[in-house]
Design a protein around this motif. Structure first.
Motif, short mmCIF file in Angstrom:
data_model
loop_
_atom_site.label_atom_id
_atom_site.label_comp_id
_atom_site.label_asym_id
_atom_site.label_seq_id
_atom_site.Cartn_x
_atom_site.Cartn_y
_atom_site.Cartn_z
N SER A 361 6.30 -2.68 6.49
CA SER A 361 5.73 -1.62 5.66
C SER A 361 4.54 -1.02 6.40
O SER A 361 3.75 -1.77 6.98
N SER A 365 -2.07 2.51 1.95
CA SER A 365 -2.28 2.04 0.58
C SER A 365 -1.30 2.74 -0.36
O SER A 365 -0.67 3.74 -0.01
N ALA A 366 -1.21 2.21 -1.58
CA ALA A 366 -0.34 2.82 -2.58
C ALA A 366 -0.82 4.23 -2.92
O ALA A 366 0.00 5.13 -3.17
N ARG A 369 0.38 6.55 -0.11
CA ARG A 369 1.80 6.84 -0.24
C ARG A 369 2.06 7.80 -1.39
O ARG A 369 2.92 8.68 -1.29
N PHE A 370 1.31 7.65 -2.49
CA PHE A 370 1.44 8.58 -3.60
C PHE A 370 1.12 10.01 -3.16
O PHE A 370 1.87 10.95 -3.46
N ASP A 385 8.47 4.11 -7.75
CA ASP A 385 7.39 3.16 -7.45
C ASP A 385 6.55 2.87 -8.69
O ASP A 385 6.12 1.73 -8.91
N PHE A 389 5.78 -0.71 -10.49
CA PHE A 389 4.40 -1.14 -10.76
C PHE A 389 4.21 -1.47 -12.23
O PHE A 389 3.60 -2.48 -12.59
N TYR A 398 -2.34 1.34 -13.13
CA TYR A 398 -1.66 2.26 -12.23
C TYR A 398 -2.52 3.50 -11.98
O TYR A 398 -2.62 3.98 -10.84
N VAL A 402 -3.58 3.75 -8.16
CA VAL A 402 -2.62 4.60 -7.44
C VAL A 402 -2.85 6.08 -7.73
O VAL A 402 -3.18 6.88 -6.84
#
Length: 609
Positions: A361, A365-366, A369-370, A385, A389, A398, A402
């Motif tokens: 991966s 970080s999440a 990626r968001f 995703d 989560f 979340y 994120v």
């Protein structure tokens, strides 16, 4: 990340590859010994827990491994001898099957029009006559060979065997010295990296050792189980020498991708030689392929893939690279060598691109990626995703970990002018689609929103959708006193959106939360429902002028004197003075999770009522 001068980087990489290729005679045995030392380290530690010294544990481990390899070699040799004994009786069947395959191959060609094949099957007359003249005039050369003596045959056989045996002996000697001197080698590596980098060096060495050990252990277990299952299946369907084919499958699967193809082809050919028809060969090949597919797509991604710490594409690329540089040995060592480079890239800045490109991966970080997916318009991936989560956590968490950090990255890039107008519109539409899907529930399907249809802010869109579903006041007013959480926002994009996200997080937890927007120009009289409100969350001033925000907060305190006023400070930079904001509210929270924990008793009391 990458060097400022690409030419220097390319020269360095080219020199490194040339050194690996031309120095393989020296580097291959050393690398094999190092990798084997990492693979044997867990077994040495396990034996050492019995109270034995390290030297004794090393030699006991080597004795066990050599004994196991020798035992397996004896069994395989016996099976091979039995196979060579039985091979003449299968020779006729193999020839018959080859003729059948030849006939099946030639039949489609015979159906083609004759004129298409005339130019291929017959040569021009001039060429034919030239060949006949050459064949008639040129004599056939006669080569006189001297008889090969027994001594010469023995010398050649010793030369063929001594090469692999010498290489194995060299690797074994290097392995023994590396294991005995492992502590000194580690100290030397630390000394080379410098005393300031001791912690990073030790962490890198430990990660590499654990990664290679996990990889070899998981691969060993998976391959042994695969070979045992294949052997049992072949024995049940009546194929002779099932033990030999089981061992062949287990050993060849250590070679990435190619080994399984060779094993499956060998089993199919032998099954065709055993059975007069084709049914046994097709059955054996079908069972092998089915088991390989299940293993590669179901079992290995959970056991072998995660233990290697590399993506599937990285494993294929590493196999191609190392086989081109070092041949069969490189193919066998491709995964552990690349794994060591991936681990080193986490601690050595020069190898960081290798870790980013080949790791299982990416080091993102999440929230990153968001943002990346939102910028590309991939709402479906974001929602997928998010559902993963939310299976283990809350919507409040979340948003904290994120969604809101991802939006912070988006706002920073938009203000810096790093995104064009099309990307900004795609980003806005994607975030709206994600928020709309989250508002509809965890099982709702992603709905694509057209930017041209979204003529309001995302927060206003979410609030109006909720009003369409629940009514003007977002639910019944016939509820117990002090049971409603009120989220108050201001008519700007960021604050209104955070206000609506907070409502979604509360409602996802079963809490009756509703929202209003101050100064929205709505002249409709609001109901006399102040006694229903237990807590007021007012949006933190991000784009609203502080004086206007302060006046609005004072009005809220006057209209709702019994409800505490709270606000949630965003993690991004804001212009408002934190001390002045704290003076005008009862409490400043740091996250949606803190807000959820604060109002959770309200939701519990409502559910009890």
């Amino acid at each position: 990340m990458f060097p400022k001068r690409p030419s220097n980087f390319l020269v360095t990489v080219t020199c490194a590859i040339a050194l690996l290729h031309f120095g393989r005679e020296v580097l291959q045995p050393i690398t094999l010994a190092l990798v084997l030392s990492l693979a044997l380290a867990p077994l040495i530690r396990a034996i050492g827990t019995l109270g034995l010294s390290r030297t004794t544990s090393i030699f006991i481990t080597l004795g066990l491994v050599i004994s196991a390899i020798a035992g397996a070699a004896i069994v395989l040799a016996a099976q091979l001898f039995a196979l060579t004994t039985d091979l003449p009786q299968y020779r006729a069947e193999i020839r018959a099957k080859l003729k059948e395959v030849q006939v099946l191959t030639e039949q489609p060609l015979s159906r083609l029009p004759t004129e298409l094949l005339e130019g291929v099957q017959s040569a021009p007359p001039a060429a034919t006559s030239l060949r006949s003249r050459r064949g008639a005039t040129q004599p056939v050369p006669v080569v006189i060979r001297e008889p090969v003596s027994t001594q010469d045959s023995l010398t050649r056989a010793i030369g063929v065997v001594s090469g692999p045996l010498g290489a194995i002996g060299l690797v074994l000697v290097l392995l023994i010295f590396i294991l005995l001197d492992q502590e000194n080698l580690r100290d030397r590596v630390i000394r080379l990296t410098g005393q300031r980098e001791v912690s990073r060096t030790l962490k890198g060495l430990e990660d590499a050792a654990q990664g290679v050990s996990r990889f070899f252990f998981s691969q060993f277990v998976v391959n042994i189980v695969f070979g045992a299952v294949i052997g049992l299946i072949l024995w049940l369907i009546g194929i002779p020498h099932a033990v030999l084919w089981a061992a062949l499958c287990a050993v060849l699967r250590f070679v990435p991708y190619i080994g399984a193809l060779i094993a499956g082809g060998a089993i199919a050919v032998f099954a065709a030689a055993v059975d007069p028809g084709w049914s046994l060969a097709l059955l054996a090949l079908g069972l092998f392929v089915a088991l390989e597919v299940v293993l590669a797509n179901v079992i290995e991604p959970r056991v072998y893939g995660h233990s290697s710490g590399m993506s599937a594409l990285a494993i294929i690329v590493s196999a191609l690279f190392w086989s081109a540089v070092w041949g069969p040995v490189g193919l066998l060592l491709s995964t552990p060598l690349t794994l060591c480079l991936v681990v080193a890239g986490r601690y050595v800045k020069g190898l960081e691109p290798v870790s980013i490109l080949l790791a299982e991966s990416p080091d993102a970080s999440a929230a990153q990626r968001f943002y990346h997916r939102a910028l590309s318009g991939d709402a479906a991936a974001i929602i997928q995703d998010a559902r993963v989560f939310l299976r283990k956590s809350t919507l409040a968490r979340y948003c904290d970990q994120v969604l809101l950090p991802g939006l912070t990255l988006a706002v920073a890039d938009l203000r810096a002018g790093l995104a064009d107008k099309a990307q900004e519109q795609r980003l806005r539409a994607t975030i709206a689609a994600v928020a709309d899907t989250l508002a509809a529930g965890k099982t709702a399907r992603a709905r694509r929103l057209n930017v041209s249809m979204l003529n309001e802010s995302i927060g206003a869109h979410l609030r109006h959708k909720r009003e369409e579903r629940l009514g003007r006041w977002q639910g019944s007013l016939d509820v117990p006193a002090r049971s409603i959480i009120l989220s108050v926002g201001f008519p700007n994009i960021r604050e209104e959106f955070r206000c609506e996200l907070l409502v979604l997080a509360f409602r996802e937890a079963g809490i009756d939360a509703r929202s209003i927007v101050l100064d929205d120009g709505d002249e409709e009289a609001r109901p006399d429902a102040e006694h229903l409100v237990s807590t007021v969350f007012v949006a933190y001033p991000m784009d609203t002028a502080f004086d206007a925000w302060s006046e609005a907060v004072a009005a809220l305190r006057e209209n709702l004197p019994d409800a505490p006023l709270l606000t949630i400070r965003p993690r991004e930079d804001v212009q408002a003075d934190a001390a002045l904001v704290a003076e005008r509210v009862d409490m400043v929270l740091q996250s949606f999770e803190e807000a959820l924990a604060f109002v959770a008793p309200v939701g519990a009391a409502k559910r009890a009522a």
